[in-house]
Design a protein around this motif. Structure first.
Motif, PDB file in Angstrom:
ATOM      1  N   ALA A  44     -88.002 -43.680 -65.658  1.00 55.70           N
ATOM      2  CA  ALA A  44     -86.762 -42.917 -65.512  1.00 55.70           C
ATOM      3  C   ALA A  44     -86.485 -42.594 -64.053  1.00 55.70           C
ATOM      4  O   ALA A  44     -85.327 -42.636 -63.603  1.00 55.70           O
ATOM      5  CB  ALA A  44     -86.854 -41.632 -66.337  1.00 55.70           C
ATOM      6  N   ILE A  45     -87.521 -42.285 -63.290  1.00 52.96           N
ATOM      7  CA  ILE A  45     -87.321 -41.965 -61.878  1.00 52.96           C
ATOM      8  C   ILE A  45     -86.839 -43.193 -61.109  1.00 52.96           C
ATOM      9  O   ILE A  45     -85.941 -43.099 -60.250  1.00 52.96           O
ATOM     10  CB  ILE A  45     -88.630 -41.404 -61.279  1.00 52.96           C
ATOM     11  N   LYS A  46     -87.367 -44.358 -61.418  1.00 51.54           N
ATOM     12  CA  LYS A  46     -86.926 -45.583 -60.742  1.00 51.54           C
ATOM     13  C   LYS A  46     -85.462 -45.880 -61.032  1.00 51.54           C
ATOM     14  O   LYS A  46     -84.688 -46.236 -60.131  1.00 51.54           O
ATOM     15  CB  LYS A  46     -87.792 -46.754 -61.177  1.00 51.54           C
ATOM     16  N   THR A  47     -85.055 -45.753 -62.266  1.00 50.51           N
ATOM     17  CA  THR A  47     -83.647 -45.990 -62.610  1.00 50.51           C
ATOM     18  C   THR A  47     -82.744 -44.981 -61.936  1.00 50.51           C
ATOM     19  O   THR A  47     -81.648 -45.319 -61.450  1.00 50.51           O
ATOM     20  CB  THR A  47     -83.473 -45.924 -64.134  1.00 50.51           C
ATOM     21  N   TYR A  48     -83.164 -43.736 -61.887  1.00 53.30           N
ATOM     22  CA  TYR A  48     -82.379 -42.695 -61.225  1.00 53.30           C
ATOM     23  C   TYR A  48     -82.244 -43.006 -59.736  1.00 53.30           C
ATOM     24  O   TYR A  48     -81.150 -42.855 -59.160  1.00 53.30           O
ATOM     25  CB  TYR A  48     -83.055 -41.343 -61.442  1.00 53.30           C
ATOM     26  N   GLN A  49     -83.308 -43.394 -59.086  1.00 50.74           N
ATOM     27  CA  GLN A  49     -83.248 -43.723 -57.665  1.00 50.74           C
ATOM     28  C   GLN A  49     -82.340 -44.921 -57.404  1.00 50.74           C
ATOM     29  O   GLN A  49     -81.632 -44.965 -56.397  1.00 50.74           O
ATOM     30  CB  GLN A  49     -84.670 -43.992 -57.152  1.00 50.74           C
ATOM     31  N   HIS A  50     -82.304 -45.870 -58.318  1.00 56.50           N
ATOM     32  CA  HIS A  50     -81.447 -47.037 -58.157  1.00 56.50           C
ATOM     33  C   HIS A  50     -79.973 -46.643 -58.292  1.00 56.50           C
ATOM     34  O   HIS A  50     -79.120 -47.132 -57.526  1.00 56.50           O
ATOM     35  CB  HIS A  50     -81.815 -48.104 -59.201  1.00 56.50           C
ATOM     36  N   ASN A  51     -79.646 -45.777 -59.228  1.00 59.04           N
ATOM     37  CA  ASN A  51     -78.252 -45.368 -59.422  1.00 59.04           C
ATOM     38  C   ASN A  51     -77.725 -44.525 -58.270  1.00 59.04           C
ATOM     39  O   ASN A  51     -76.522 -44.553 -57.983  1.00 59.04           O
ATOM     40  CB  ASN A  51     -78.108 -44.590 -60.725  1.00 59.04           C
ATOM     41  N   PHE A  52     -78.588 -43.770 -57.611  1.00 61.44           N
ATOM     42  CA  PHE A  52     -78.152 -42.890 -56.535  1.00 61.44           C
ATOM     43  C   PHE A  52     -78.523 -43.439 -55.157  1.00 61.44           C
ATOM     44  O   PHE A  52     -78.632 -42.678 -54.193  1.00 61.44           O
ATOM     45  CB  PHE A  52     -78.739 -41.493 -56.727  1.00 61.44           C
ATOM     46  N   ASN A  53     -78.699 -44.760 -55.064  1.00 57.95           N
ATOM     47  CA  ASN A  53     -78.880 -45.451 -53.781  1.00 57.95           C
ATOM     48  C   ASN A  53     -80.107 -44.941 -53.029  1.00 57.95           C
ATOM     49  O   ASN A  53     -80.098 -44.789 -51.804  1.00 57.95           O
ATOM     50  CB  ASN A  53     -77.629 -45.304 -52.906  1.00 57.95           C
ATOM     51  N   LEU A  54     -81.176 -44.641 -53.766  1.00 59.09           N
ATOM     52  CA  LEU A  54     -82.443 -44.232 -53.165  1.00 59.09           C
ATOM     53  C   LEU A  54     -83.465 -45.347 -53.300  1.00 59.09           C
ATOM     54  O   LEU A  54     -83.320 -46.258 -54.120  1.00 59.09           O
ATOM     55  CB  LEU A  54     -82.959 -42.956 -53.838  1.00 59.09           C
ATOM     56  N   GLU A  55     -84.505 -45.264 -52.533  1.00 62.23           N
ATOM     57  CA  GLU A  55     -85.561 -46.276 -52.611  1.00 62.23           C
ATOM     58  C   GLU A  55     -86.313 -46.124 -53.934  1.00 62.23           C
ATOM     59  O   GLU A  55     -86.877 -45.048 -54.209  1.00 62.23           O
ATOM     60  CB  GLU A  55     -86.519 -46.106 -51.439  1.00 62.23           C
ATOM     61  N   PRO A  56     -86.309 -47.168 -54.770  1.00 66.94           N
ATOM     62  CA  PRO A  56     -86.921 -47.043 -56.111  1.00 66.94           C
ATOM     63  C   PRO A  56     -88.442 -47.097 -56.058  1.00 66.94           C
ATOM     64  O   PRO A  56     -89.068 -48.108 -56.377  1.00 66.94           O
ATOM     65  CB  PRO A  56     -86.329 -48.228 -56.869  1.00 66.94           C
ATOM     66  N   THR A  57     -89.069 -45.986 -55.687  1.00 66.30           N
ATOM     67  CA  THR A  57     -90.524 -45.921 -55.605  1.00 66.30           C
ATOM     68  C   THR A  57     -91.161 -45.446 -56.905  1.00 66.30           C
ATOM     69  O   THR A  57     -92.356 -45.662 -57.106  1.00 66.30           O
ATOM     70  CB  THR A  57     -90.933 -44.977 -54.474  1.00 66.30           C
ATOM     71  N   GLY A  58     -90.406 -44.803 -57.752  1.00 65.07           N
ATOM     72  CA  GLY A  58     -90.977 -44.246 -58.970  1.00 65.07           C
ATOM     73  C   GLY A  58     -91.752 -42.967 -58.745  1.00 65.07           C
ATOM     74  O   GLY A  58     -92.387 -42.459 -59.678  1.00 65.07           O
ATOM     75  N   GLN A  59     -91.707 -42.406 -57.540  1.00 56.39           N
ATOM     76  CA  GLN A  59     -92.397 -41.165 -57.224  1.00 56.39           C
ATOM     77  C   GLN A  59     -91.380 -40.079 -56.876  1.00 56.39           C
ATOM     78  O   GLN A  59     -90.242 -40.370 -56.489  1.00 56.39           O
ATOM     79  CB  GLN A  59     -93.366 -41.373 -56.050  1.00 56.39           C
ATOM     80  N   LEU A  60     -91.817 -38.839 -56.984  1.00 59.13           N
ATOM     81  CA  LEU A  60     -90.943 -37.697 -56.700  1.00 59.13           C
ATOM     82  C   LEU A  60     -91.054 -37.328 -55.223  1.00 59.13           C
ATOM     83  O   LEU A  60     -91.715 -36.359 -54.839  1.00 59.13           O
ATOM     84  CB  LEU A  60     -91.321 -36.515 -57.590  1.00 59.13           C
ATOM     85  N   ASP A  61     -90.396 -38.126 -54.391  1.00 65.68           N
ATOM     86  CA  ASP A  61     -90.385 -37.821 -52.968  1.00 65.68           C
ATOM     87  C   ASP A  61     -89.317 -36.778 -52.662  1.00 65.68           C
ATOM     88  O   ASP A  61     -88.560 -36.337 -53.533  1.00 65.68           O
ATOM     89  CB  ASP A  61     -90.164 -39.101 -52.159  1.00 65.68           C
ATOM     90  N   ASP A  62     -89.213 -36.384 -51.403  1.00 64.89           N
ATOM     91  CA  ASP A  62     -88.291 -35.312 -51.022  1.00 64.89           C
ATOM     92  C   ASP A  62     -86.839 -35.720 -51.222  1.00 64.89           C
ATOM     93  O   ASP A  62     -86.006 -34.901 -51.648  1.00 64.89           O
ATOM     94  CB  ASP A  62     -88.537 -34.922 -49.564  1.00 64.89           C
ATOM     95  N   ALA A  63     -86.495 -36.972 -50.921  1.00 61.39           N
ATOM     96  CA  ALA A  63     -85.109 -37.405 -51.087  1.00 61.39           C
ATOM     97  C   ALA A  63     -84.701 -37.389 -52.555  1.00 61.39           C
ATOM     98  O   ALA A  63     -83.564 -36.995 -52.893  1.00 61.39           O
ATOM     99  CB  ALA A  63     -84.936 -38.805 -50.491  1.00 61.39           C
ATOM    100  N   THR A  64     -85.616 -37.780 -53.447  1.00 61.94           N
ATOM    101  CA  THR A  64     -85.296 -37.776 -54.875  1.00 61.94           C
ATOM    102  C   THR A  64     -85.150 -36.352 -55.398  1.00 61.94           C
ATOM    103  O   THR A  64     -84.231 -36.053 -56.175  1.00 61.94           O
ATOM    104  CB  THR A  64     -86.386 -38.511 -55.655  1.00 61.94           C
TER     105      THR A  64
END
Length: 499
Positions: free
Chosen positions: A223-243
């Motif tokens: 779910a985190i990877k898909t969310y990062q992809h939709n919001f133009n973030l790096e899809p790392t699958g981790q809860l980084d500061d940008a996410t």
């Protein structure tokens, strides 16, 4: 022969006990009615000590066992009745005869002694009473019905309000997600179950039982990877500061993914089936591409009467509708009939019966349903700003009402969320931010559904405020309301009667 001795007759009746026969009368500090006996009684050395100090009443008074004998406070003779010596013993609680009150009786209704004649009540004219009753009945008939709901909370011109008078804002709904910084797969953190509920609410986790665990499992990582992809973030699958910064932002309550399919950041066309979004560029549509019918180009909207919005607050929605009308052949007209309107706008708090409850300050700001439902709900607990510059607000939770209204109207017309951050249909918006102009992605998406406006010149600017107040949404001049006209006529008539 022994002579029998005669017994002498007793001096007292034989019915009295022996002790009471020889008992002297009680020596009390009383005077007799006869003057000579008063002097003898007071000059007696036996009674002199008793007159110097009041007797003690701590012990009960000893009375006779004979019911025929009178109390010791009085002698048998009525002319020798004892009276208290008030000059020597003023505090003794003995009964005495009260002086008669010879003052004239005062009537409680006679107030003329204290109220001047000019201020006294005069007889009321019956004609005046009839006129007063008529005024009360007319005012009650013209008054609006009482509201059962609380009106929406707005902060007009919030930049001029001192910080000490601003409302006390609690912690935003998703601010606790910042504690998950650096969390990765295989780790366990308290509160991760709430983050999973967040992703399930917006469509990133398929429908599963509500008892989520606090484990960072594979479903959460996906779910985190898909969310990062939709919001133009790096899809790392981790809860980084940008996410996490993107997660805690206030946003629209509509989901980003419907039925497991997403097209926010696809950039290509997909099938037009009922279970998939259709995307060209980055704008999206609802499943099945719903839209308003071709023969219904003039849409009406109304506000929930219980919210009691002012004219300035209603003008915010009028400007928001005009931005979409400028790029499409659609027109929008305000109406007073809430039940018969095509679009129904209302402010609600918490669970309001549509299955999508609000969560208080910030969090989900509003949500709208696809056409032809026409339901437009806003969170009543938000600190809405209807007038003034929201960007200069001293309140961190101030939300611009027009920015949210323009976004939700896009949902009412059939648009989904877009991954273009500059577009109106971007899911999130930060507080104290104003974003009301339609981007190219928004214009392209809405014109795919309804076509373009022949008068559109490439700018989505809205008419001036003065022009909006003079005309309605459909361009018709606004006439004064019949309720205010009726009240003016009644007021003039009553004024003539009083004169």
């Amino acid at each position: 022969m022994t002579r029998r001795r005669r017994r002498r007759r007793p001096l007292f009746p034989p019915t009295l006990p022996q002790k009471q026969r020889r008992r002297p009368p009680p020596q009390l500090p009383y005077t007799l009615s006869h003057p000579r006996k008063v002097r003898q009684h007071e000059s007696s050395p036996r009674n002199k000590s008793k007159l110097e100090a009041p007797p003690s009443f701590s012990s009960p008074v000893r009375r006779s066992h004979d019911p025929r004998r009178r109390p010791p406070f009085f002698y048998p003779a009525p002319d020798r009745r004892l009276r208290p010596v008030s000059s020597q013993f003023p505090s003794l609680p003995f009964p005495h005869k009260r002086r008669p009150d010879l003052s004239p009786p005062i009537s409680s209704f006679d107030l003329s002694f204290s109220i001047p004649p000019a201020l006294q009540l005069q007889p009321i004219d019956m004609r005046f009473l009839q006129l007063l009753a008529t005024v009360v009945v007319v005012c009650l008939a013209l008054a609006p019905p009482p509201s059962a709901s609380v009106s929406a909370f707005f902060l007009p011109n919030i930049s001029s309000i001192p910080p000490s008078l601003l409302p006390n804002v609690s912690s935003p709904a998703w601010n606790a997600f910042r504690n998950f910084s650096g969390c990765h797969a295989g780790e366990r953190r308290d509160g991760l179950a709430n983050l999973k509920k967040y992703f399930r609410y917006f469509g990133y986790i398929p429908e599963t039982p509500s008892n989520f665990t606090d484990d960072f499992d594979d479903a959460l990582a996906s779910a985190i990877k898909t969310y990062q992809h939709n919001f133009n973030l790096e899809p790392t699958g981790q809860l980084d500061d940008a996410t996490l910064t993107q997660l805690v932002r206030p946003r629209c309550g509509n989901p980003d993914i419907v039925n497991g399919s997403t097209a926010m950041n696809s950039g290509k066309a997909e099938s037009l089936s009922a279970t998939h979004f259709h995307a060209v560029g980055h704008y999206t549509f609802f499943p099945g591409t719903p839209r308003w019918p071709d023969g219904k180009s003039d849409l009406t909207y109304a506000f929930l009467p219980a919210n009691q919005l002012s004219d300035d607050e209603k003008a915010v929605f009028s400007r928001a509708f005009q931005r979409w009308a400028a790029v499409t052949p659609l027109t929008f007209t305000a109406t007073d009939s809430y039940t018969a309107a095509d679009i129904k706008i209302g402010f609600f708090s918490g669970d309001h019966g549509d299955g999508e409850a609000f969560d208080g300050v910030l969090g989900t700001l509003a949500h709208a349903f696809s056409p032809p439902s026409g339901r437009f709900h806003l969170d009543l607990d938000e600190n809405w700003v209807a007038t003034g510059d929201v960007t200069t607000s001293s309140l961190s939770s101030a939300v611009d009402l027009e920015s949210v209204a323009v976004h939700e109207i896009g949902h009412l017309l059939g648009l989904g969320h877009s991954s273009v951050e500059e577009s109106i249909m971007y899911p999130t918006i930060t507080s104290r931010t104003k974003k009301v102009d339609l981007a190219t992605d928004d214009v392209q998406g809405i014109q795919v559904l309804y076509g373009g406006n022949p008068n559109y010149n490439g700018s989505s600017s809205t008419p001036s405020t003065s022009q909006e107040r003079e005309t309605s949404d459909g361009g018709e001049p606004r006439a004064p309301g019949p309720r205010w006209a009726g009240r003016a006529i009644v007021a003039v008539g009553l004024g003539m009667l009083l004169l």
